[in-house]
Design a protein around this motif. Structure first.
Motif, mmCIF file in Angstrom:
data_model
loop_
_atom_site.group_PDB
_atom_site.id
_atom_site.type_symbol
_atom_site.label_atom_id
_atom_site.label_comp_id
_atom_site.label_asym_id
_atom_site.label_seq_id
_atom_site.Cartn_x
_atom_site.Cartn_y
_atom_site.Cartn_z
ATOM 1 N N GLN A 51 -7.762 8.391 -5.469
ATOM 2 C CA GLN A 51 -6.696 8.206 -6.450
ATOM 3 C C GLN A 51 -7.232 7.448 -7.662
ATOM 4 O OE1 GLN A 51 -3.217 6.583 -4.559
ATOM 5 N NE2 GLN A 51 -1.979 6.663 -6.408
ATOM 6 N N LYS A 52 -8.114 6.501 -7.399
ATOM 7 C CA LYS A 52 -8.715 5.705 -8.468
ATOM 8 C C LYS A 52 -9.560 6.607 -9.367
ATOM 9 C CE LYS A 52 -11.124 1.248 -8.675
ATOM 10 N NZ LYS A 52 -10.317 0.223 -8.016
ATOM 11 N N LEU A 68 -7.408 5.965 -1.436
ATOM 12 C CA LEU A 68 -7.204 5.116 -2.614
ATOM 13 C C LEU A 68 -8.337 5.285 -3.624
ATOM 14 C CD1 LEU A 68 -5.854 1.754 -1.191
ATOM 15 C CD2 LEU A 68 -4.788 3.130 -2.977
ATOM 16 N N GLU A 69 -9.564 5.383 -3.086
ATOM 17 C CA GLU A 69 -10.708 5.559 -3.989
ATOM 18 C C GLU A 69 -10.589 6.872 -4.760
ATOM 19 O OE1 GLU A 69 -13.899 5.074 -1.233
ATOM 20 O OE2 GLU A 69 -13.941 2.887 -1.482
ATOM 21 N N ARG A 113 -9.864 5.843 6.341
ATOM 22 C CA ARG A 113 -9.368 7.043 5.667
ATOM 23 C C ARG A 113 -8.493 6.656 4.469
ATOM 24 N NH1 ARG A 113 -5.189 11.024 6.808
ATOM 25 N NH2 ARG A 113 -4.314 9.605 8.340
ATOM 26 N N LYS A 114 -7.681 5.649 4.656
ATOM 27 C CA LYS A 114 -6.753 5.307 3.580
ATOM 28 C C LYS A 114 -7.481 4.628 2.424
ATOM 29 C CE LYS A 114 -3.050 6.600 6.014
ATOM 30 N NZ LYS A 114 -1.832 6.508 6.770
ATOM 31 N N ARG A 115 -8.540 3.891 2.756
ATOM 32 C CA ARG A 115 -9.329 3.327 1.667
ATOM 33 C C ARG A 115 -9.925 4.462 0.837
ATOM 34 N NH1 ARG A 115 -13.773 1.281 4.051
ATOM 35 N NH2 ARG A 115 -15.062 2.902 3.126
#
Lengths: 366, 605
Positions: free
Chosen positions: B571-572, B568-569, B563-565
């Motif tokens: 956000q990217k 981050l994606e 989930r956190k990856r």
């Protein structure tokens, strides 16, 4: 292969407004069936992990200590029977202060749960009330005393900072009380608002203000200072330990070692494949009782996913990432501005860098 | 062919929502021009956009066949645009008519644009037929509005007709009065051809269609024609009339109104106000009077929100231009927004329409810079024309600046006169005159800088008069003005898209408000971001977006990693969509919000 094992116990006395874990209040009547299912799942999963050496076991939740000591002991005996444990395997159990007493703690230690992780959260009654926690600060102190009396030599206290109404002075008192109790390990988490929780909805509707990131940054810095002064090493964004007491199990996640998850909603990982059990305890029970592995979903990590995980997990810990992984011109501005250290072939975040880790990760992997 | 004495060419002058389109629908029905089964609301307003906004953009001419007292008549209804942006187009439509129905909502009274167009019509020598509409409404004040309208039109109250376009009441009488009062067209059919173009459109299959009124001579269906102002010859393919669908005729004669399939492919060769004649010796020597080149009044930079859509934007503008002779544009490169176009529009409505069509018909997402007027920078004997605030020379390098001014007409209920005068004064207005249409309603004329009314003047006027005031204006030329360029700097880098030219007395305040607004819109970065407003080298306002101190996932254990990856994606992705100004990441939304006209207006209050 040095592997971690996570066992999930989804029962709680009450649900806290901020928590989005797979945990339920009022399902206690399922407890003994659930323990049986865990034993069965352990047996079903074991053939896939026969060449692994179990370096750590972590009983989390939920509140594992809602289960009987006898049940917990039986579980650990079964795990040791079905899997190859390292001689010095770290075995942790999470506990709420209100669910343990001297007798229970003695039983747990004797049963092999040598590391105790206690949800203290705060020593400020107002903060505890704001988090909807049932216990009061006195019961944390009592539980800590009893843990020592029972013989526990490896205790973690979980803390949460930045709840609505908490001020830096209150957080300082919590940190000082924590240091006074001298646990071997401290986890201090900035309160995160999860949209799917009751607190998340309150924030969305404006009934509760979202945490102030600058105040949380001040609190983080205060934790770094006070815990550092007290001899704790800051070895992960939210984790501090006395030398030699870093949590082997959790380090496994950040070092991307394989892990096996047992219980409702638990995740497993190995060889760039991650999979997870079904979340609702009832579904979990019926699948396991029917003799099948209760897998609910999986993902295979593409090389780019794996790279991103590698970077964002390793940057959480002091190990950092090898300098050679990152284009020098991407890292340079952060080394210059003091967010990263280029030390001995690794890029390691400073404490300031840890606070803006997302930005660092995005910039380094862009 | 119809006898000249049996032709009537007329238009309807009305304010938005006063019922022009509904009246046109009734006229089509009562004259059986459209069969009942084909009838639909706002029949003449063909484009979707027009239907939704309830206004008419393209003028149309429709022929109504009407039998009055046993004699067949040809009534040509010429539909005119009602908005101030299109005053010139209105004047050309009026020049194609002998009469005008002055239509006024009996519950609302006359509005400024109606009054302005009425003056245009009267000055053009048209016979005015004053008509009250919506007399079926309970809130209609028929007697009072009739009195007001009679006074404005300079007629007796009994001469004012009363209709309900909605129910059809009085509409037949109205048609009879049009036949009776409006004179038939004059026009020598023996003279060389001179036909006035009052509108044009582009048909993908047939090319450019001209809408025209034959003033003199004959226009055969297939003929070699000359467009006099454009100095272009062409083989016309077909002449016809709208009844209401396009119907070919062998020829159009002096006094008649119709269309011509010009045989041309470029709408810019067929200009509103131009004169069509025949080529060679049969042609007229002098064009009809009154032609003017279309002149944009308002300028704005249009940029694709996604940088890669530049060529799509170019294509879309090229296609729109086929149908919109008033739209002009030239490539513009902004350091902040990349490649785009500086576009000139007749006015704010025109700008909104173009932008909306680009977004809706071509699926583009656009960032539009705040609209500005055309400035003239005087340096010795040289005049530098500036369409883009960021191209305004630095102070000290020129003698002075001139800006366009307008003569504005405002009609307001007398009780709101105070706030209206205050508003005009605050916008650097100069009172020209003030008179009462009735004890309750006042008519005010102001000289105002165009720049002061292109933002939110109309909205402000409406809100200060609870929606009752109306506005019209006409450009009256350029005047000396004490204007300065205000720049906005992010972390020391000027952001050209935010530059603006404002009056010196308001410049510091404007700079402060822009800077405060941007402080809210620019996300925190890893370093302090200074937002400054400057006039020349002088900083007049400064705010700081403090460095972001915390952006980290507090917890990340086995069950969280996937989930956190993904977080981050995400956000990217958000970061990838930002524009980079120097070292500062600025989200698209910040540009859009900072440049939105109403937000900008907010900053001007």
């Amino acid at each position: 292969m040095s592997t971690g094992m996570y066992v999930h116990v989804p029962f709680c006395l009450t649900r806290c407004g901020y928590c989005d874990f797979n945990a339920y209040a009022g399902l206690d009547h399922l407890a003994s069936r659930y323990v049986s299912a865990l034993l069965r799942e352990a047996g079903l999963a074991a053939p896939g992990w026969s060449s692994d050496q179990i370096a750590s076991v972590f009983l989390g939740g939920g509140t594992p200590t809602t289960l009987e000591v006898a049940e917990l002991k039986a579980l650990l005996v079964r795990l040791r029977h079905d899997y190859a444990f390292a001689p010095d395997a770290e075995v942790t159990i999470e506990a709420n202060p209100d669910t343990v007493d001297l007798l229970k703690l003695e039983g747990l230690l004797e049963g092999g749960f040598a590391r105790l992780s206690m949800g203290a959260q705060s020593f400020d009654p107002l903060v505890l009330a704001s988090l909807e926690r049932l216990h009061d600060p006195a019961s944390v102190r009592r539980a800590m005393r009893e843990a020592r009396a029972a013989g526990y030599a490896n205790v973690n206290l979980d803390l949460i900072y930045g709840a609505d109404g908490e001020r830096i002075e209150s957080w300082e008192r919590t940190l000082r009380e924590t240091v006074d109790l001298a646990p071997e390990h401290v986890s201090a988490y900035a309160l995160t608002i999860e949209p799917s929780t009751p607190l998340g909805r309150k924030v969305q509707h404006g009934a509760v203000p979202p945490p102030d990131p600058d105040l949380q940054a001040d609190m983080f810095e205060l934790a770094c200072e006070l815990l550092g002064d007290a001899g704790y090493q800051h070895y992960e964004v939210s984790n501090w330990a006395k030398p030699g007491f870093a949590c082997v199990h959790n380090l496994g996640y950040w070092e991307r070692r394989p892990y096996l998850g047992l219980g409702a909603g638990a995740h497993s990982y190995r060889d760039d494949r991650r999979w997870w059990n079904v979340r609702p305890p009832e579904d979990y029970l019926s699948l396991v009782e029917a003799g099948t592995l209760p897998v609910g979903g999986e993902e295979r990590l593409e090389p780019s996913d794996a790279y991103l995980e590698e970077v964002f997990l390793r940057l959480r810990i002091l190990e950092g990432v090898p300098t050679s992984w990152v284009e020098p011109e991407k890292a340079a501005p952060f080394v210059e501005s003091g967010l990263l250290l280029d030390h001995d072939g690794s890029l390691i975040p400073t404490e300031r860098g840890m606070l803006v880790l997302n930005e660092l990760v995005l910039a380094l992997t862009a | 062919m119809t006898e000249l004495t049996h032709i009537r060419n007329f238009c309807i002058i009305a304010h938005i929502d006063h019922g022009k389109s509904t009246l046109a629908d009734r006229l089509l029905e009562l004259t059986h021009t459209v069969a009942d089964r084909d009838m639909r609301e706002q029949y003449l307003d063909k484009m979707d956009l027009e239907r939704e906004r309830g206004i008419t953009i393209k003028a149309q001419a429709v022929r109504l066949a009407y039998r009055s007292q046993g004699v067949d008549h040809e009534l040509n209804l010429i539909d005119t645009p009602g908005h101030v942006d299109f005053t010139y187009e209105v004047s050309r439509s009026l020049a194609a008519c002998e009469g005008a129905v002055l239509l006024v909502d009996a519950a609302q009274g006359i509005e400024a644009q109606t009054l302005a167009n009425f003056h245009l019509a009267r000055d053009a020598g048209l016979v005015i037929v004053p008509v009250l509409n919506k007399i079926d409404l309970p809130q209609a004040d028929v007697d009072e509005t009739r009195r007001e309208l009679a006074e404005v039109a300079g007629c007796r109250p009994e001469d004012v007709l009363a209709v309900s376009a909605k129910t059809g009441e009085g509409v037949t009488e109205l048609i009879e009065e049009v036949v009776r009062r409006v004179p038939p067209p004059a026009g020598e059919r023996e003279l060389p051809l001179r036909a006035l173009i009052f509108d044009s459109s582009f048909d993908p299959y047939r090319g450019v269609i001209a809408y025209l009124r034959v003033k003199e001579g004959l226009l055969p269906s297939r003929s070699k024609v000359r467009f006099m102002a454009s100095a272009i010859d062409s083989e016309a393919e077909e002449a016809g009339v709208f009844a209401p669908e396009a119907t070919p005729v062998p020829r159009l004669e002096a006094g008649e109104v119709g269309y011509l399939v010009t045989g041309l492919k470029d709408v810019h060769q067929v200009k509103v106000g131009d004169t069509v004649t025949l080529t060679g010796k049969q042609g007229a020597h002098e064009p009809l009077p009154g032609y003017r080149e279309p002149r944009p009044m308002v300028w704005s930079g249009l940029f694709p929100a996604e940088g890669g859509d530049y060529s799509e934007l170019r294509e879309a503008l090229d296609r729109l231009k086929l149908n919109d002779a008033a739209l002009v544009y030239e490539p513009e490169t902004s350091r902040a927004l990349g490649f785009g176009f500086r576009c000139g529009f007749l006015g704010l409505l025109h700008m909104d329409i173009v932008k909306e069509r680009l977004e809706r018909e071509f699926g583009l997402e656009l960032i539009a810079t705040a609209p500005n007027v055309e400035f003239h920078v005087i340096r010795g004997a040289e005049t530098i024309v500036v369409h883009n605030p960021s191209e305004m020379p630095q102070p000290g390098t020129y003698d002075h600046v001139e800006e366009p001014v307008v003569r504005a007409t405002i009609i307001t209920p007398a009780e709101y006169l105070g706030p209206v005068l205050e508003l005009c004064q605050a916008r650097r207005g100069e009172l020209l005159d003030l008179q009462y249409l009735s004890p309750e309603r006042a008519e005010v004329h102001y000289k105002l800088p165009l720049a002061e009314i292109i933002f939110d003047f109309f909205d402000q006027l409406k809100s200060k008069t609870r929606g009752y005031a109306s506005l019209d204006y006409e450009p009256t030329g350029y005047e000396h003005a004490d204007l300065v360029r205000v720049d906005v700097l992010l972390h020391g880098e000027p952001v050209d898209a935010f530059s603006s030219v404002v009056h010196r007395e308001k410049a510091a305040q404007y700079g402060r408000q822009m800077v405060e607004r941007l402080r809210e819109l620019i996300p925190r970065q890893l370093f302090d971001v200074a937002i400054q407003a400057s006039i020349g080298s002088r900083i007049v306002a400064r705010e700081t977006v403090k460095a972001k101190r915390k952006d980290v996932l507090a917890k990340c254990y086995g069950g969280d990693i996937t989930r956190k990856r993904k977080l981050l994606e995400q956000q990217k992705k958000g970061k990838d969509r930002m524009r980079r100004v120097g070292r500062v990441d600025v989200p698209q939304e910040a540009f859009i919000a900072a440049l939105r006209v109403d937000q900008k207006a907010e900053a001007r209050k």
